[in-house]
Design a protein around this motif. Structure first.
Motif, PDB file in Angstrom:
ATOM      1  N   VAL A   1       0.838  -1.199   0.000  1.00  0.00           N
ATOM      2  CA  VAL A   1       0.000   0.000   0.000  1.00  0.00           C
ATOM      3  C   VAL A   1       0.872   1.248   0.000  1.00  0.00           C
ATOM      4  CG1 VAL A   1      -1.882   1.255   1.097  1.00  0.00           C
ATOM      5  CG2 VAL A   1      -1.736  -1.215   1.373  1.00  0.00           C
ATOM      6  N   LYS A   2       0.545   2.168  -0.891  1.00  0.00           N
ATOM      7  CA  LYS A   2       1.122   3.502  -0.880  1.00  0.00           C
ATOM      8  C   LYS A   2       0.030   4.456  -0.408  1.00  0.00           C
ATOM      9  CE  LYS A   2       3.678   7.122  -1.755  1.00  0.00           C
ATOM     10  NZ  LYS A   2       4.861   7.443  -0.936  1.00  0.00           N
ATOM     11  N   PHE A   3       0.218   5.103   0.725  1.00  0.00           N
ATOM     12  CA  PHE A   3      -0.797   5.998   1.277  1.00  0.00           C
ATOM     13  C   PHE A   3      -0.549   7.433   0.817  1.00  0.00           C
ATOM     14  CE2 PHE A   3      -0.755   2.512   4.371  1.00  0.00           C
ATOM     15  CZ  PHE A   3      -2.112   2.227   4.455  1.00  0.00           C
ATOM     16  N   ILE A   4      -1.609   8.068   0.337  1.00  0.00           N
ATOM     17  CA  ILE A   4      -1.604   9.494   0.063  1.00  0.00           C
ATOM     18  C   ILE A   4      -2.819  10.083   0.768  1.00  0.00           C
ATOM     19  CG2 ILE A   4      -0.382   9.231  -2.133  1.00  0.00           C
ATOM     20  CD1 ILE A   4      -2.988   9.563  -3.596  1.00  0.00           C
ATOM     21  N   SER A   5      -2.802  11.380   1.026  1.00  0.00           N
ATOM     22  CA  SER A   5      -3.874  11.961   1.831  1.00  0.00           C
ATOM     23  C   SER A   5      -4.239  13.346   1.333  1.00  0.00           C
ATOM     24  CB  SER A   5      -3.428  12.048   3.296  1.00  0.00           C
ATOM     25  OG  SER A   5      -4.417  12.674   4.095  1.00  0.00           O
ATOM     26  N   GLN A   6      -5.537  13.637   1.365  1.00  0.00           N
ATOM     27  CA  GLN A   6      -5.996  14.970   0.958  1.00  0.00           C
ATOM     28  C   GLN A   6      -5.810  16.008   2.057  1.00  0.00           C
ATOM     29  OE1 GLN A   6      -9.810  16.518   0.865  1.00  0.00           O
ATOM     30  NE2 GLN A   6     -10.842  14.924   2.051  1.00  0.00           N
ATOM     31  N   GLY A   7      -5.500  15.570   3.286  1.00  0.00           N
ATOM     32  CA  GLY A   7      -5.327  16.535   4.371  1.00  0.00           C
ATOM     33  C   GLY A   7      -4.491  15.968   5.494  1.00  0.00           C
ATOM     34  N   HIS A   8      -3.580  16.762   6.008  1.00  0.00           N
ATOM     35  CA  HIS A   8      -2.713  16.304   7.097  1.00  0.00           C
ATOM     36  C   HIS A   8      -3.520  15.888   8.325  1.00  0.00           C
ATOM     37  CE1 HIS A   8       0.772  17.757   4.855  1.00  0.00           C
ATOM     38  NE2 HIS A   8       0.152  18.917   4.695  1.00  0.00           N
ATOM     39  N   PHE A   9      -4.636  16.566   8.572  1.00  0.00           N
ATOM     40  CA  PHE A   9      -5.415  16.305   9.777  1.00  0.00           C
ATOM     41  C   PHE A   9      -6.100  14.943   9.749  1.00  0.00           C
ATOM     42  CE2 PHE A   9      -8.596  17.533   6.827  1.00  0.00           C
ATOM     43  CZ  PHE A   9      -9.823  17.113   7.313  1.00  0.00           C
ATOM     44  N   LEU A  10      -6.154  14.316   8.575  1.00  0.00           N
ATOM     45  CA  LEU A  10      -6.794  13.008   8.442  1.00  0.00           C
ATOM     46  C   LEU A  10      -5.843  11.847   8.713  1.00  0.00           C
ATOM     47  CD1 LEU A  10      -8.810  13.669   5.160  1.00  0.00           C
ATOM     48  CD2 LEU A  10      -9.735  13.530   7.484  1.00  0.00           C
ATOM     49  N   ASN A  11      -4.544  12.126   8.750  1.00  0.00           N
ATOM     50  CA  ASN A  11      -3.571  11.036   8.813  1.00  0.00           C
ATOM     51  C   ASN A  11      -3.686  10.203  10.083  1.00  0.00           C
ATOM     52  OD1 ASN A  11      -2.745  12.046   6.387  1.00  0.00           O
ATOM     53  ND2 ASN A  11      -0.756  12.761   7.084  1.00  0.00           N
ATOM     54  N   GLN A  12      -3.887  10.856  11.222  1.00  0.00           N
ATOM     55  CA  GLN A  12      -3.997  10.094  12.466  1.00  0.00           C
ATOM     56  C   GLN A  12      -5.256   9.226  12.461  1.00  0.00           C
ATOM     57  OE1 GLN A  12      -1.653   9.856  15.015  1.00  0.00           O
ATOM     58  NE2 GLN A  12      -3.000   8.126  15.450  1.00  0.00           N
ATOM     59  N   LYS A  13      -6.329   9.737  11.887  1.00  0.00           N
ATOM     60  CA  LYS A  13      -7.550   8.937  11.804  1.00  0.00           C
ATOM     61  C   LYS A  13      -7.332   7.704  10.935  1.00  0.00           C
ATOM     62  CE  LYS A  13     -10.503  13.008  12.354  1.00  0.00           C
ATOM     63  NZ  LYS A  13     -11.558  13.855  11.769  1.00  0.00           N
ATOM     64  N   ALA A  14      -6.584   7.865   9.863  1.00  0.00           N
ATOM     65  CA  ALA A  14      -6.276   6.718   9.006  1.00  0.00           C
ATOM     66  C   ALA A  14      -5.403   5.709   9.742  1.00  0.00           C
ATOM     67  CB  ALA A  14      -5.582   7.186   7.732  1.00  0.00           C
ATOM     68  N   LYS A  15      -4.447   6.201  10.509  1.00  0.00           N
ATOM     69  CA  LYS A  15      -3.602   5.296  11.298  1.00  0.00           C
ATOM     70  C   LYS A  15      -4.449   4.500  12.284  1.00  0.00           C
ATOM     71  CE  LYS A  15       0.460   8.323  11.056  1.00  0.00           C
ATOM     72  NZ  LYS A  15       1.382   9.194  11.836  1.00  0.00           N
ATOM     73  N   ASP A  16      -5.409   5.169  12.902  1.00  0.00           N
ATOM     74  CA  ASP A  16      -6.275   4.498  13.867  1.00  0.00           C
ATOM     75  C   ASP A  16      -7.196   3.488  13.171  1.00  0.00           C
ATOM     76  OD1 ASP A  16      -5.141   6.084  15.819  1.00  0.00           O
ATOM     77  OD2 ASP A  16      -6.762   7.565  15.798  1.00  0.00           O
ATOM     78  N   LEU A  17      -7.749   3.879  12.036  1.00  0.00           N
ATOM     79  CA  LEU A  17      -8.716   3.018  11.349  1.00  0.00           C
ATOM     80  C   LEU A  17      -8.062   1.771  10.781  1.00  0.00           C
ATOM     81  CD1 LEU A  17     -11.683   2.774  10.401  1.00  0.00           C
ATOM     82  CD2 LEU A  17     -10.993   3.908   8.279  1.00  0.00           C
ATOM     83  N   TYR A  18      -6.884   1.923  10.191  1.00  0.00           N
ATOM     84  CA  TYR A  18      -6.224   0.806   9.520  1.00  0.00           C
ATOM     85  C   TYR A  18      -5.114   0.170  10.356  1.00  0.00           C
ATOM     86  CZ  TYR A  18      -8.569   2.918   5.504  1.00  0.00           C
ATOM     87  OH  TYR A  18      -9.515   3.430   4.636  1.00  0.00           O
ATOM     88  N   ALA A  19      -4.983   0.603  11.612  1.00  0.00           N
ATOM     89  CA  ALA A  19      -3.975   0.058  12.522  1.00  0.00           C
ATOM     90  C   ALA A  19      -2.577   0.155  11.916  1.00  0.00           C
ATOM     91  CB  ALA A  19      -4.301  -1.388  12.893  1.00  0.00           C
ATOM     92  N   LEU A  20      -2.197   1.375  11.550  1.00  0.00           N
ATOM     93  CA  LEU A  20      -0.900   1.625  10.920  1.00  0.00           C
ATOM     94  C   LEU A  20       0.123   2.063  11.959  1.00  0.00           C
ATOM     95  CD1 LEU A  20      -2.191   3.723   7.861  1.00  0.00           C
ATOM     96  CD2 LEU A  20      -1.961   1.231   8.032  1.00  0.00           C
TER      97      LEU A  20
END
Length: 360
Positions: free
Chosen positions: A131-150
């Motif tokens: 997986v290569k992760f890209i994000s539309q907003g810096h503020f979403l990154n922690q939520k993605a880490k929490d959701l996908y257990a990164l």
């Protein structure tokens, strides 16, 4: 996003993009639809039988998958190549704590589509370095880490959403009206009833709802019908293209009453025309920079209507300050969310991930 922007602006001599819409109705063959818009786009629904879908994907031999968030995993489950990579564009990750906040709405509860199976699929691919992760907003990154257990140190590239803004637009040539708009679907999470309550308390200003019901139409319509007789409140229904842009050119403020948002495209579209924001959400600090952030408004929100009213007055009662901030908003969108920058950023990511395939 997929049809109007990605499929329109990313393809070039090195890159072909097909749009896959998950499982189709045919058991043994894929369903194909050709959409002729700005570019010809091939849309497919995979065979219903998994082995047939696997065979079809093997024949297609895609180099990679690009997903705007991930709402289903049928395609990835059917992909026979265990080395195939996924580029996951983080747009609106919703860990359970986000749903806990959404579920405080009681007037008309939102349907919960939390799906741990999908999130586990992403986690599995991540552990396989696929997986290569890209994000539309810096503020979403922690939520993605929490959701996908990164892991905390996971690499996430910033790729802001592109906006097709009107380069000829000048605030000085387009005087704003005392018009306040709501732009979005009419459903529970958007809490459109709060916008109507605001209109009731501000009879000297014109309010317009741009949007229509989508899911659970009858329940939404029953709630909104009680507001149809407010003299300064108008319902324009779904608008798009030039019609939507005309509203954005005229409006002074976009009010967002949603209990949950990521970074709405409506925010970016509004700011591109110098239309300022009032919202409980403050993605990338855009609301506080280019409008007024009202703070947390949970539940149905009826007890916090005055927060929105006061925020609107704060903006409208200072016209000189309004023009300065509005012009800053226009400049921000043109520098950060322009299509050319999006193309360059995405092409560089593809070249880095697939140097051999992309340049052949």
């Amino acid at each position: 996003m997929a049809r109007r922007l990605i499929a329109k602006y990313l393809p070039d001599t090195n890159l072909q993009i097909d749009v896959l819409l998950g499982r189709g109705r045919k058991r043994y063959s894929a369903e194909e639809t050709i959409v002729k818009d700005d570019k010809t786009i091939n849309l497919y629904r995979l065979p219903k039988r998994k082995w047939a879908a696997q065979r079809w994907l093997k024949k297609q031999n895609y180099d990679a998958y690009l997903s705007i968030e991930l709402t289903y995993n049928y395609v990835l489950e059917c992909e026979p190549d265990t080395n195939k990579k996924l580029i996951l564009w983080i747009q609106d990750p919703r860990p359970m704590y986000e749903w806990d906040e959404i579920n405080t709405v009681k007037l008309f509860p939102e349907t919960n589509y939390y799906d741990q199976n999908i999130y586990d699929t992403v986690h599995k691919l991540y552990r396989q370095n696929r997986v290569k992760f890209i994000s539309q907003g810096h503020f979403l990154n922690q939520k993605a880490k929490d959701l996908y257990a990164l892991d905390d140190n996971v690499s996430i590239d910033y790729v802001p959403n592109p906006i097709e803004y009107d380069e000829s637009f000048k605030l000085s040539d387009n005087p704003k009206e005392n018009l306040i708009i709501f732009l979005g679907r009419l459903e529970s999470v958007k809490r459109g009833w709060l916008f109507c309550e605001i209109a009731k308390r501000m009879p000297d200003y014109q309010f317009c709802v741009l949007g229509q019901t989508f899911r659970e139409k009858h329940k939404n319509t029953d709630i909104m019908q009680s507001y149809y007789d407010i003299p300064n409140l108008h319902f324009a229904g779904h608008v798009d293209g030039d019609v939507k842009n005309e509203y954005l050119k005229r409006a002074k403020i976009l009010v967002n009453t949603s209990i949950h948002e990521a970074l709405p495209i409506s925010f970016l579209e509004a700011l591109s025309f110098g239309t300022l924001l009032v919202s409980k959400r403050n993605p990338e600090d855009l609301t506080s920079k280019f409008g007024t952030h009202v703070g947390d408004v949970l539940g149905d929100g009826f007890d916090k209507v005055d927060l929105f009213v006061d925020a609107i007055h704060k903006i409208l009662d200072n016209p000189d300050h309004y023009d300065a901030i509005a012009n800053e908003a226009i400049s921000y969108i043109r520098s950060v969310h322009n299509v050319s920058a999006f193309q360059t950023t995405m092409q560089n990511i593809l070249k880095e991930e697939f140097p051999d395939r992309y340049n052949n």
